[in-house]
Motif scaffolding. Sequence first.
Motif, short mmCIF file in Angstrom:
data_model
loop_
_atom_site.label_atom_id
_atom_site.label_comp_id
_atom_site.label_asym_id
_atom_site.label_seq_id
_atom_site.Cartn_x
_atom_site.Cartn_y
_atom_site.Cartn_z
N ASP A 5 0.81 -1.23 0.00
CA ASP A 5 0.00 0.00 0.00
C ASP A 5 0.84 1.28 0.00
O ASP A 5 0.49 2.26 -0.64
CB ASP A 5 -0.89 0.05 1.25
CG ASP A 5 -2.14 -0.82 1.09
OD1 ASP A 5 -2.25 -1.48 0.05
OD2 ASP A 5 -2.97 -0.84 2.02
N ARG A 6 1.93 1.27 0.78
CA ARG A 6 2.69 2.52 0.94
C ARG A 6 3.74 2.71 -0.14
O ARG A 6 4.34 3.78 -0.23
CB ARG A 6 3.37 2.54 2.30
CG ARG A 6 2.39 2.74 3.43
CD ARG A 6 3.16 2.78 4.74
NE ARG A 6 2.29 3.02 5.86
CZ ARG A 6 2.67 2.92 7.13
NH1 ARG A 6 3.92 2.56 7.40
NH2 ARG A 6 1.83 3.17 8.10
N LEU A 7 3.97 1.66 -0.93
CA LEU A 7 4.96 1.79 -2.00
C LEU A 7 4.20 2.17 -3.27
O LEU A 7 4.07 1.37 -4.20
CB LEU A 7 5.71 0.47 -2.15
CG LEU A 7 7.20 0.55 -2.50
CD1 LEU A 7 7.85 -0.81 -2.33
CD2 LEU A 7 7.45 1.10 -3.86
N ALA A 8 3.66 3.38 -3.27
CA ALA A 8 2.75 3.78 -4.35
C ALA A 8 3.24 5.06 -5.01
O ALA A 8 3.95 5.85 -4.40
CB ALA A 8 1.36 3.98 -3.79
N GLY A 9 2.83 5.24 -6.25
CA GLY A 9 3.12 6.50 -6.95
C GLY A 9 3.72 6.25 -8.33
O GLY A 9 4.28 5.19 -8.60
N THR B 55 6.87 4.53 -15.42
CA THR B 55 7.55 3.81 -14.34
C THR B 55 6.71 3.99 -13.08
O THR B 55 6.46 5.13 -12.66
CB THR B 55 8.98 4.37 -14.14
OG1 THR B 55 9.66 4.27 -15.39
CG2 THR B 55 9.73 3.58 -13.09
N VAL B 56 6.28 2.89 -12.52
CA VAL B 56 5.25 2.98 -11.50
C VAL B 56 5.58 2.05 -10.33
O VAL B 56 6.15 0.97 -10.53
CB VAL B 56 3.86 2.67 -12.14
CG1 VAL B 56 3.81 1.28 -12.73
CG2 VAL B 56 2.72 2.84 -11.18
N CYS B 57 5.24 2.48 -9.12
CA CYS B 57 5.47 1.64 -7.94
C CYS B 57 4.34 0.63 -7.80
O CYS B 57 3.18 0.91 -8.17
CB CYS B 57 5.56 2.49 -6.69
SG CYS B 57 6.95 3.61 -6.73
N ALA B 58 4.67 -0.52 -7.20
CA ALA B 58 3.73 -1.65 -7.19
C ALA B 58 2.41 -1.34 -6.49
O ALA B 58 1.36 -1.85 -6.86
CB ALA B 58 4.40 -2.84 -6.50
N GLY B 59 2.43 -0.47 -5.47
CA GLY B 59 1.21 -0.23 -4.70
C GLY B 59 0.25 0.77 -5.32
O GLY B 59 -0.81 1.06 -4.75
N THR B 60 0.59 1.30 -6.48
CA THR B 60 -0.28 2.26 -7.17
C THR B 60 -1.54 1.55 -7.67
O THR B 60 -1.45 0.46 -8.23
CB THR B 60 0.47 2.84 -8.39
OG1 THR B 60 1.76 3.21 -7.97
CG2 THR B 60 -0.25 4.01 -8.99
N THR B 61 -2.70 2.16 -7.46
CA THR B 61 -3.90 1.49 -7.98
C THR B 61 -3.91 1.58 -9.51
O THR B 61 -3.36 2.53 -10.09
CB THR B 61 -5.22 2.11 -7.45
OG1 THR B 61 -5.30 3.46 -7.91
CG2 THR B 61 -5.30 2.06 -5.94
#
Length: 469
Positions: free
Chosen positions: A100-104, A116-122
């Motif tokens: 959840d917090r590894l987002a963006g 390039t996207v972090c895993a927790g991004t919806t």
Amino acid sequence: MSDTDETPAATVATLSALRETLGDDAVRVGEQIGERSMTDYTRHDPARPAALLLPRTTEQVSRALAICDAARQPVVPQGGMTGLAGGAIARATEIALSLDRLAGIEEIDPAAATMTVCAGTTLQSAQEAAQEAGFELALDLGARGSCQIGGTLATNAGGNRVIQSGTARDQVLGLEVVLANGTVLSSMNKMVKNNTGYDLKQLFIGSEGTLGVITRAVLRLHPRRAARHTALVALDSYDAAVRLLRMLTGRFGNDIGAFEIMWPDFFDFGVSLTANGRSPFSTAQPLYALVEHAGFDAGDSGERFASVLGDALDTQAIRDAIVAQTVADARALWAIRETTAEFPSQMDPINFDISVPIGDIGHFVDACRTALDQRWPGNRSYFFGHVGDSNLHVTVDGRSVPGVPHHDVYAFVYGMLAPYRGSISAEHGIGLLKREFMPISRSPEELAAMRSIKRALDPNGILNPGKVI
Ligand SMILES: Cc1cc2nc3c(=O)[nH]c(=O)nc-3n(C[C@H](O)[C@H](O)[C@H](O)COP(=O)(O)OP(=O)(O)OC[C@H]3O[C@@H](n4cnc5c(N)ncnc54)[C@H](O)[C@@H]3O)c2cc1C
């Protein structure tokens, strides 16, 4: 909240090491862990994990896994918890690792057409960011608001646009993964062509958190398909639906963005769950197809699409068609198909996500319905699917087969797939729920190769044990 009340001593030591490394606020235990972390969308066997980790960086994921691996502590990666195979469910002795917090979104590269996207991004945030940059992310599913990029790649999710752009796997150019022992495998490749040895990322896509934890990805972006036109088509039979699919792809190529089939059982139930509860057609029809034309030319009014459907009507290739005139019309048509999101609140869904070769799906549906009716008279079952991708969904309402264990229904329907050389999982994955049925769709040699890969990447078996293989 104390760790010692019910927690084994080994876990207490591991938790203390995790707290020291990640900080207190990133390690939750007991009642600090909310219901969302206890089960996924299947609502299968909810359990409060021994702890919930909320790392903020790849480095923290790496250090957390290194600690757990050394302690032989099982870890279950968790994304948006929308999975439909029980893959993200952690038992009481396991530690859940939430992304959840590894987002963006880290970057959109217009020249490479990548994100390039972090895993927790919806998924929805990623879609919106792509749109703002004038591109399109060719991945879409009903769970878009909650499912995360990491979970969507870990399940190699399909969704509504596979017929046009492939599955999640086809959208990935680069991937960063943390292995069970904490090693960071960073292959954040942006290039379309890169045949430098094995394509390691493909191992992790669709591995459902059993081989590594996905932390970042480089996704392909596509030009925006600015013109979308939706039609609901009534058909005589499944064979007529396949002929229509081939006719439309022959005329429009991969501008056909969706081809969803709904048998009347699903359609009528879906309609009953929509806001106005009325079918767009005045009479009941043998079969329904929801078709989307998605082209690049913003000036395309949809006339050609409507005219091709008009010709199909004239030649009686189809029985009727409703072409959406506005975005609101299109949403109303899609709303019927997307009522699947309501299934858990409307019934006790026993869900099947199977693949059967396109030419055999009609026959399979008839055979499956007849067999279900003979075995459990009065059962309520719903058939629908992304037929353009050979993907059929069947949902049996558990309340209509009272006293019958879900397992019996699973075994019965999966057992029908073998003669069709079908797959027990088209897009939702294996997780916990389908593991024992793997031999129906995979040979002993394939299963042995999968076990070897698992042993090589996770020798202590700490990552999502009991799932997939
Ligand atoms: C209404 C609705 C519609 C849906 N429609 C579709 C559809 O059309 N097509 C389709 O394919 N699926 C569909 N799904 C299923 C589901 O949404 C997808 O599988 C989804 O993409 C899972 O993402 P998630 O973040 O919720 O993963 P989760 O449910 O949290 O986890 C799923 C699996 O991935 C693992 N995992 C999660 N994050 C990571 C990570 N960062 N690294 C490694 N492993 C990880 C978990 O351990 C678990 O095994 C739908 C679900 C719902 C509720």
